[in-house]
Motif scaffolding. Structure first.
Motif, PDB file in Angstrom:
ATOM      1  N   ARG A   1     -42.085  30.618  -6.579  1.00 13.99           N
ATOM      2  CA  ARG A   1     -43.281  30.616  -5.719  1.00 13.99           C
ATOM      3  C   ARG A   1     -43.564  31.989  -5.131  1.00 13.99           C
ATOM      4  N   GLY A   2     -42.680  32.959  -5.337  1.00 19.96           N
ATOM      5  CA  GLY A   2     -42.924  34.316  -4.844  1.00 19.96           C
ATOM      6  C   GLY A   2     -41.862  34.807  -3.890  1.00 19.96           C
ATOM      7  N   PHE A   3     -42.286  35.674  -2.965  1.00 13.87           N
ATOM      8  CA  PHE A   3     -41.385  36.336  -2.028  1.00 13.87           C
ATOM      9  C   PHE A   3     -41.514  35.662  -0.660  1.00 13.87           C
ATOM     10  N   HIS A   4     -40.380  35.418  -0.007  1.00 16.76           N
ATOM     11  CA  HIS A   4     -40.389  34.760   1.312  1.00 16.76           C
ATOM     12  C   HIS A   4     -39.511  35.578   2.251  1.00 16.76           C
ATOM     13  N   LEU A   5     -39.996  35.741   3.470  1.00 18.59           N
ATOM     14  CA  LEU A   5     -39.274  36.568   4.436  1.00 18.59           C
ATOM     15  C   LEU A   5     -39.169  35.839   5.765  1.00 18.59           C
ATOM     16  N   GLY A   6     -37.955  35.806   6.313  1.00 19.17           N
ATOM     17  CA  GLY A   6     -37.739  35.182   7.618  1.00 19.17           C
ATOM     18  C   GLY A   6     -36.855  36.047   8.486  1.00 19.17           C
ATOM     19  N   LEU A   7     -36.949  35.832   9.783  1.00 16.60           N
ATOM     20  CA  LEU A   7     -36.134  36.610  10.723  1.00 16.60           C
ATOM     21  C   LEU A   7     -35.643  35.670  11.823  1.00 16.60           C
ATOM     22  N   THR A   8     -34.384  35.836  12.199  1.00 20.70           N
ATOM     23  CA  THR A   8     -33.820  35.065  13.299  1.00 20.70           C
ATOM     24  C   THR A   8     -33.346  36.029  14.373  1.00 20.70           C
ATOM     25  N   THR A   9     -33.658  35.727  15.628  1.00 20.40           N
ATOM     26  CA  THR A   9     -33.145  36.541  16.719  1.00 20.40           C
ATOM     27  C   THR A   9     -32.957  35.665  17.954  1.00 20.40           C
ATOM     28  N   GLU A  10     -32.509  36.272  19.037  1.00 23.11           N
ATOM     29  CA  GLU A  10     -32.234  35.494  20.250  1.00 23.11           C
ATOM     30  C   GLU A  10     -32.764  36.217  21.475  1.00 23.11           C
ATOM     31  N   VAL A  11     -33.316  35.428  22.396  1.00 19.42           N
ATOM     32  CA  VAL A  11     -33.731  35.961  23.695  1.00 19.42           C
ATOM     33  C   VAL A  11     -32.873  35.281  24.762  1.00 19.42           C
ATOM     34  N   THR A  12     -32.287  36.088  25.634  1.00 20.41           N
ATOM     35  CA  THR A  12     -31.489  35.549  26.741  1.00 20.41           C
ATOM     36  C   THR A  12     -32.322  35.656  28.017  1.00 20.41           C
ATOM     37  N   TYR A  13     -32.359  34.582  28.776  1.00 20.60           N
ATOM     38  CA  TYR A  13     -33.202  34.556  29.977  1.00 20.60           C
ATOM     39  C   TYR A  13     -32.573  33.663  31.036  1.00 20.60           C
ATOM     40  N   SER A  14     -33.176  33.698  32.211  1.00 23.17           N
ATOM     41  CA  SER A  14     -32.693  32.879  33.319  1.00 23.17           C
ATOM     42  C   SER A  14     -33.636  31.697  33.498  1.00 23.17           C
ATOM     43  N   SER A  15     -33.084  30.516  33.710  1.00 21.49           N
ATOM     44  CA  SER A  15     -33.937  29.355  34.008  1.00 21.49           C
ATOM     45  C   SER A  15     -33.442  28.709  35.291  1.00 21.49           C
ATOM     46  N   THR A  16     -34.338  28.569  36.251  1.00 21.52           N
ATOM     47  CA  THR A  16     -34.013  27.886  37.505  1.00 21.52           C
ATOM     48  C   THR A  16     -34.584  26.481  37.422  1.00 21.52           C
ATOM     49  N   CYS A  17     -33.735  25.504  37.758  1.00 23.01           N
ATOM     50  CA  CYS A  17     -34.096  24.096  37.560  1.00 23.01           C
ATOM     51  C   CYS A  17     -35.190  23.671  38.546  1.00 23.01           C
ATOM     52  N   PRO A  18     -36.335  23.186  38.054  1.00 25.13           N
ATOM     53  CA  PRO A  18     -37.404  22.779  38.970  1.00 25.13           C
ATOM     54  C   PRO A  18     -37.023  21.568  39.822  1.00 25.13           C
ATOM     55  N   ALA A  19     -36.194  20.676  39.274  1.00 23.54           N
ATOM     56  CA  ALA A  19     -35.774  19.497  40.047  1.00 23.54           C
ATOM     57  C   ALA A  19     -34.872  19.943  41.186  1.00 23.54           C
ATOM     58  N   SER A  20     -33.946  20.811  40.867  1.00 18.21           N
ATOM     59  CA  SER A  20     -33.020  21.316  41.874  1.00 18.21           C
ATOM     60  C   SER A  20     -33.784  22.086  42.953  1.00 18.21           C
ATOM     61  N   ALA A  21     -34.814  22.839  42.544  1.00 15.16           N
ATOM     62  CA  ALA A  21     -35.613  23.607  43.508  1.00 15.16           C
ATOM     63  C   ALA A  21     -36.325  22.659  44.470  1.00 15.16           C
ATOM     64  N   ALA A  22     -36.869  21.565  43.943  1.00 15.75           N
ATOM     65  CA  ALA A  22     -37.566  20.598  44.805  1.00 15.75           C
ATOM     66  C   ALA A  22     -36.593  19.941  45.780  1.00 15.75           C
ATOM     67  N   LEU A  23     -35.408  19.606  45.277  1.00 13.48           N
ATOM     68  CA  LEU A  23     -34.400  18.964  46.136  1.00 13.48           C
ATOM     69  C   LEU A  23     -33.918  19.933  47.217  1.00 13.48           C
ATOM     70  N   ALA A  24     -33.791  21.199  46.850  1.00 11.33           N
ATOM     71  CA  ALA A  24     -33.374  22.207  47.822  1.00 11.33           C
ATOM     72  C   ALA A  24     -34.455  22.383  48.897  1.00 11.33           C
ATOM     73  N   ARG A  25     -35.723  22.395  48.469  1.00 12.27           N
ATOM     74  CA  ARG A  25     -36.819  22.546  49.437  1.00 12.27           C
ATOM     75  C   ARG A  25     -36.821  21.384  50.426  1.00 12.27           C
ATOM     76  N   GLN A  26     -36.535  20.183  49.936  1.00 14.22           N
ATOM     77  CA  GLN A  26     -36.500  19.014  50.818  1.00 14.22           C
ATOM     78  C   GLN A  26     -35.423  19.191  51.892  1.00 14.22           C
ATOM     79  N   LEU A  27     -34.266  19.674  51.489  1.00 18.44           N
ATOM     80  CA  LEU A  27     -33.168  19.883  52.457  1.00 18.44           C
ATOM     81  C   LEU A  27     -33.551  20.936  53.496  1.00 18.44           C
ATOM     82  N   ILE A  28     -34.277  21.957  53.029  1.00 18.32           N
ATOM     83  CA  ILE A  28     -34.712  23.018  53.954  1.00 18.32           C
ATOM     84  C   ILE A  28     -35.727  22.445  54.956  1.00 18.32           C
ATOM     85  N   GLN A  29     -36.603  21.597  54.446  1.00 19.24           N
ATOM     86  CA  GLN A  29     -37.567  20.946  55.359  1.00 19.24           C
ATOM     87  C   GLN A  29     -36.824  20.099  56.396  1.00 19.24           C
ATOM     88  N   GLU A  30     -35.842  19.358  55.941  1.00 22.12           N
ATOM     89  CA  GLU A  30     -35.092  18.488  56.862  1.00 22.12           C
ATOM     90  C   GLU A  30     -34.371  19.321  57.913  1.00 22.12           C
TER      91      GLU A  30
END
Ligand SMILES: Nc1nc2c(ncn2[C@@H]2O[C@H](COP(=O)(O)OP(=O)(O)OP(=O)(O)O)[C@@H](O)[C@H]2O)c(=O)[nH]1
Length: 305
Positions: free
Chosen positions: A145-174
């Motif tokens: 079928r011809g020539f095929h080209l692919g690339l694999t790489t990785e990105v490292t990043y930070s993820s802060t949990c939205p559920a945990s953030a909401a629960l933390a905000r509730q405690l701060i409100q309290e």
């Protein structure tokens, strides 16, 4: 059993032995882990030399032939990758040469190239920068079928949990409700001090180092642009891992995390949008791994097209 050819007339060449008993055709045969320097242009016009591990393969289409000619593939890897810039043209020319050297034996050829590409990244706010090493795996194949080209790489990043953030905000409100009586007038200075104290901000959400493994397939004729891909994905996530970090950079990173609360599903959809919009891609597979600090297993999402 007969020997098809013996180039020296003196040394036996068992790879060329033919016999009906050898069995079925083989999908891929070759060598993996060949050491070679490669010159790779990641899209910034400044080709970098890297130490690569190469896999070079052809199929063995003839069920009656014992083996392929490994040395021919090895020498062509050296010839093509040792002196030329690693791009689609070089890879296709090399794969065609693999096939020419195995005429009558193979009708598919493949090369896998693994290396690290260094990219200099600016700090978020200070006038500093540092290196990030991105793992890269390039896979090129040539078949009917011809020539095929692919690339694999990785990105490292930070993820802060939205559920945990909401629960933390509730405690701060309290805590706020406890520390500042409903019927007493609010003292602005006291509230400001409270906001800046660990006694006031009693809970913080959990965040994790996260990894997006990106596998892309290029459309015919497209030019791979590693830095363009990395920038687009890191921009969509908003919280890529940093290099040089002063306090002002760390604070900017905290702000970026607060503005980009992410489940692994959210991160997957952000990347999906970026890759869907890239006309140079024929397809992709992405695996997101949030290496949780909440529990000892990871949160994982996959997306592909
Ligand atoms: N096909 C094959 N060759 C192997 C393997 N392991 C080692 N070799 C060796 O790889 C060497 C190089 O193979 P060839 O390319 O056939 O070498 P050659 O016969 O000198 O080269 P040509 O004359 O071009 O065919 C041979 O000496 C093989 O014995 C294997 O698993 N399969």
């Amino acid at each position: 059993m007969k020997i098809l050819s013996d180039t020296t007339g003196a040394m036996p060449d068992v790879a060329t032995q033919t016999a009906p008993r050898f069995g079925a055709p083989l999908e891929w045969v070759g060598m993996d882990g060949i050491d070679a320097p490669i010159r790779f242009d990641a899209g910034d016009g400044a080709p970098q030399v890297a130490a690569a591990k190469i896999g070079a393969f052809v199929n063995l289409a003839r069920p009656d032939v014992r083996g392929i000619h490994m040395s021919r593939l090895y020498l062509m890897v050296d010839e093509y990758l040792g002196s030329r810039t690693l791009d689609a043209g070089t890879l296709d020319a090399m794969l065609r040469a693999f096939l020419d050297s195995h005429a009558g034996l193979a009708d598919r050829a493949r090369v896998d190239i693994r290396f690290q590409h260094l990219v200099r990244r600016r700090a978020l706010r200070s006038d500093n920068s540092g290196w990030r090493a991105y793992p890269v795996a390039i896979e090129a194949t040539r078949d009917a079928r011809g020539f095929h080209l692919g690339l694999t790489t990785e990105v490292t990043y930070s993820s802060t949990c939205p559920a945990s953030a909401a629960l933390a905000r509730q405690l701060i409100q309290e805590r706020f409700a406890t520390d500042f009586a409903a019927d007493a007038p609010l003292d602005r200075a006291a509230v400001l001090a409270w906001l800046g104290s660990e006694q006031g901000i009693v809970a913080t959400p959990h965040a994790q180092r996260s990894v997006a493994r990106l596998q892309v397939r290029y459309a015919a004729g497209a030019t791979p642009n590693l830095i363009g891909l990395l920038d687009a994905v890191e921009g969509a996530l908003g919280t890529p891992a940093q290099t040089a970090v002063k306090r002002e950079d760390e604070q900017a990173f905290a702000l970026a995390n607060g503005g980009n609360l992410m489940f692994c599903e959210d991160a997957a959809r952000r990347i999906q949008r970026v890759l869907d919009g890239d006309a140079g891609l024929a397809g992709f597979q992405v695996r997101l791994e949030h290496q949780e600090s909440l529990h000892a297993h990871d949160a994982v999402a996959f997306t592909s097209t």
